[in-house]
Design a protein around this motif. Sequence first.
Motif, PDB file in Angstrom:
ATOM      1  N   ASN A  58      55.126 -34.281  13.398  1.00 21.42           N
ATOM      2  CA  ASN A  58      55.497 -34.232  14.783  1.00 21.42           C
ATOM      3  C   ASN A  58      54.548 -33.059  15.397  1.00 21.42           C
ATOM      4  N   VAL A  59      53.638 -33.462  16.309  1.00 19.21           N
ATOM      5  CA  VAL A  59      52.663 -32.534  16.818  1.00 19.21           C
ATOM      6  C   VAL A  59      52.638 -32.300  18.030  1.00 19.21           C
ATOM      7  N   PRO A  60      52.367 -31.321  18.901  1.00 18.49           N
ATOM      8  CA  PRO A  60      52.111 -31.131  20.294  1.00 18.49           C
ATOM      9  C   PRO A  60      51.029 -31.687  20.874  1.00 18.49           C
ATOM     10  N   LYS A  61      51.338 -32.687  21.951  1.00 16.47           N
ATOM     11  CA  LYS A  61      50.306 -33.059  22.879  1.00 16.47           C
ATOM     12  C   LYS A  61      49.844 -32.397  24.009  1.00 16.47           C
ATOM     13  N   GLN A  62      50.337 -31.022  24.225  1.00 18.35           N
ATOM     14  CA  GLN A  62      49.639 -30.303  25.318  1.00 18.35           C
ATOM     15  C   GLN A  62      49.286 -29.080  24.616  1.00 18.35           C
ATOM     16  N   ASP A  63      48.221 -28.192  25.047  1.00 21.29           N
ATOM     17  CA  ASP A  63      47.944 -27.103  24.468  1.00 21.29           C
ATOM     18  C   ASP A  63      49.162 -25.907  24.830  1.00 21.29           C
ATOM     19  N   TRP A  64      49.759 -26.239  25.911  1.00 17.16           N
ATOM     20  CA  TRP A  64      50.874 -25.040  26.220  1.00 17.16           C
ATOM     21  C   TRP A  64      52.193 -25.268  25.576  1.00 17.16           C
ATOM     22  N   MET A  65      52.487 -26.315  24.771  1.00 18.80           N
ATOM     23  CA  MET A  65      53.317 -26.516  23.803  1.00 18.80           C
ATOM     24  C   MET A  65      53.147 -25.752  22.465  1.00 18.80           C
ATOM     25  N   THR A  66      52.165 -25.188  22.239  1.00 17.07           N
ATOM     26  CA  THR A  66      52.056 -24.253  21.108  1.00 17.07           C
ATOM     27  C   THR A  66      52.747 -23.037  21.171  1.00 17.07           C
ATOM     28  N   ALA A  67      53.123 -22.693  22.547  1.00 20.30           N
ATOM     29  CA  ALA A  67      53.991 -21.486  22.834  1.00 20.30           C
ATOM     30  C   ALA A  67      55.231 -21.781  21.981  1.00 20.30           C
ATOM     31  N   ALA A  68      55.836 -22.834  21.848  1.00 18.54           N
ATOM     32  CA  ALA A  68      57.036 -22.768  21.041  1.00 18.54           C
ATOM     33  C   ALA A  68      56.948 -22.154  19.570  1.00 18.54           C
ATOM     34  N   THR A  69      55.805 -22.116  18.848  1.00 20.27           N
ATOM     35  CA  THR A  69      55.941 -21.397  17.797  1.00 20.27           C
ATOM     36  C   THR A  69      55.934 -20.061  17.813  1.00 20.27           C
ATOM     37  N   ALA A  70      55.514 -19.667  19.019  1.00 22.82           N
ATOM     38  CA  ALA A  70      55.333 -17.953  19.266  1.00 22.82           C
ATOM     39  C   ALA A  70      56.763 -17.594  19.099  1.00 22.82           C
ATOM     40  N   GLU A  71      57.836 -18.449  19.659  1.00 24.37           N
ATOM     41  CA  GLU A  71      59.261 -17.818  19.645  1.00 24.37           C
ATOM     42  C   GLU A  71      59.954 -18.484  18.345  1.00 24.37           C
ATOM     43  N   ASP A  72      59.312 -19.513  17.948  1.00 23.30           N
ATOM     44  CA  ASP A  72      59.936 -20.073  16.438  1.00 23.30           C
ATOM     45  C   ASP A  72      58.995 -20.613  15.615  1.00 23.30           C
ATOM     46  N   PRO A  73      58.354 -19.855  14.744  1.00 24.53           N
ATOM     47  CA  PRO A  73      57.442 -20.343  13.872  1.00 24.53           C
ATOM     48  C   PRO A  73      57.438 -21.638  13.156  1.00 24.53           C
ATOM     49  N   GLN A  74      58.729 -21.939  12.869  1.00 20.03           N
ATOM     50  CA  GLN A  74      59.142 -23.097  12.329  1.00 20.03           C
ATOM     51  C   GLN A  74      59.554 -24.311  13.021  1.00 20.03           C
ATOM     52  N   TYR A  75      59.109 -24.135  14.425  1.00 19.24           N
ATOM     53  CA  TYR A  75      59.559 -25.070  15.277  1.00 19.24           C
ATOM     54  C   TYR A  75      59.262 -26.573  15.128  1.00 19.24           C
ATOM     55  N   TRP A  76      57.801 -26.687  14.750  1.00 24.07           N
ATOM     56  CA  TRP A  76      56.788 -27.786  14.618  1.00 24.07           C
ATOM     57  C   TRP A  76      57.429 -28.453  13.065  1.00 24.07           C
ATOM     58  N   ASP A  77      57.616 -27.689  12.165  1.00 26.03           N
ATOM     59  CA  ASP A  77      57.822 -28.039  10.879  1.00 26.03           C
ATOM     60  C   ASP A  77      59.265 -28.578  10.822  1.00 26.03           C
ATOM     61  N   ARG A  78      60.283 -28.010  11.595  1.00 23.82           N
ATOM     62  CA  ARG A  78      61.580 -28.301  11.644  1.00 23.82           C
ATOM     63  C   ARG A  78      61.770 -29.789  12.385  1.00 23.82           C
ATOM     64  N   ASN A  79      60.807 -29.913  13.296  1.00 25.49           N
ATOM     65  CA  ASN A  79      60.890 -31.369  14.139  1.00 25.49           C
ATOM     66  C   ASN A  79      60.407 -32.394  13.358  1.00 25.49           C
ATOM     67  N   THR A  80      59.410 -31.719  12.578  1.00 22.55           N
ATOM     68  CA  THR A  80      58.851 -33.085  11.742  1.00 22.55           C
ATOM     69  C   THR A  80      59.749 -33.407  10.527  1.00 22.55           C
ATOM     70  N   GLN A  81      60.569 -32.527  10.000  1.00 22.03           N
ATOM     71  CA  GLN A  81      61.771 -32.941   9.062  1.00 22.03           C
ATOM     72  C   GLN A  81      62.583 -34.059   9.751  1.00 22.03           C
ATOM     73  N   THR A  82      62.986 -33.613  11.020  1.00 19.64           N
ATOM     74  CA  THR A  82      63.913 -34.374  11.802  1.00 19.64           C
ATOM     75  C   THR A  82      63.267 -35.990  12.037  1.00 19.64           C
ATOM     76  N   CYS A  83      62.086 -35.955  12.273  1.00 21.02           N
ATOM     77  CA  CYS A  83      61.475 -37.115  12.814  1.00 21.02           C
ATOM     78  C   CYS A  83      61.572 -37.965  11.365  1.00 21.02           C
ATOM     79  N   VAL A  84      60.960 -37.399  10.171  1.00 23.96           N
ATOM     80  CA  VAL A  84      60.916 -38.249   9.085  1.00 23.96           C
ATOM     81  C   VAL A  84      62.354 -38.732   8.810  1.00 23.96           C
ATOM     82  N   GLY A  85      63.299 -37.753   8.682  1.00 21.95           N
ATOM     83  CA  GLY A  85      64.595 -37.994   8.391  1.00 21.95           C
ATOM     84  C   GLY A  85      65.202 -39.110   9.372  1.00 21.95           C
TER      85      GLY A  85
END
Length: 369
Positions: A58-85
């Motif tokens: 699960n990857v960001p498609k807008q540069d500004w969406m990387t801000a999500a990891t500033a608040e939560d470093p595991q944001y994209w990893d966790r969403n990747t796990q959900t996607c795969v599951g």
Amino acid sequence: MKLIFLLFLGIHGVTAVTHSLKYFYTASSGVSGFPEYVSVGLVDDVQISHCDSITKRNVPKQDWMTAATAEDPQYWDRNTQTCVGNQQSFKAGVQILKQRFNQTGGIHLYQEMVGCEWDDETGEVKGFNQYGYDGDDLVVFDLKTTSWVAPKQQGVITKHKWDKNKANTDYWISYLSQICPEWLKKYVAYGKSSLQRTELPSVSLLQKSASSPVSCHATGFYPNGADLFWRRDGDEIHEGVVKGEVLPNNDGTFQMSADLKLSDTPEEWGRYECVFQLSGVKDDLITKLEKRRLRGNGSGSDFPVAAVVGVLVGILVLAGVVAGGVFYWKKGNHGFKRTNTSDTSSSSREDPDSKKEDNEKQTMMGANC
């Protein structure tokens, strides 16, 4: 079936902005060269995330969406796990629905659209969760009655199953009315400089032949909360007018058209004008109907092919984000409805009491039929 998934606002001078957060989940069967599962997230109809069964990320498609990891470093990893599951759940759903519809082969799509809208002026929030199969509505969650509605007989089994699952119902009430709007406000804040900008369009008057309708075509505007209509002697007219839907351009802006069938002589054309209105912009953009402004008049030899190509490109972008993952959607009597089918139990989703509140997790709490 119709390739579609954008919702648009007819504003007629309204300046308040309604923001939206939508997730589309699609499982496919028999589609050569297309991932078996795709998930796409959009804020204000701008794609913010993508995941599929091929990339498994699960990857960001807008540069500004990387801000999500500033608040939560595991944001994209966790969403990747959900996607795969969720891939297996949706994949199983396709097979279950094929059985329900007595199908053995062919191309089939099981889809879900879930999300919310938020009016930044009134604070009003609307949530939605809709499932469909092969372009037809299957099961829809009615937030007002907190129950599921099955437009098709094949969805009744799922409706009864989910209506009995109080934990799942409580989850969706919470997600659609509270969690989703909270994330939407965060995302709007992340992308404020981009999402809250305004860009006026270029407007052209097109006519393929002398007997063809005159098309008022506006392209390059942002946001997509816009209206385009014709006036005669200063009054809006509806008879003889066909308004098109808002379509995306490949640069992130939008386009739309309004066709006018004329019965008046060219000498009376000056009584007509095309009016474009954009959310957040006070002044209308008015284009008077004058013969000298028409492109493609008469033989059609100078008809602006580039404009037509632009519309087709927009449709392709709309249709699928196909690379980004979009899908067959149908515009039903109750709005845009998505198809999603899966017969494994909806309890396979994450525990609604879990503290995880990230975007993808929330949307997948009921994918199983």
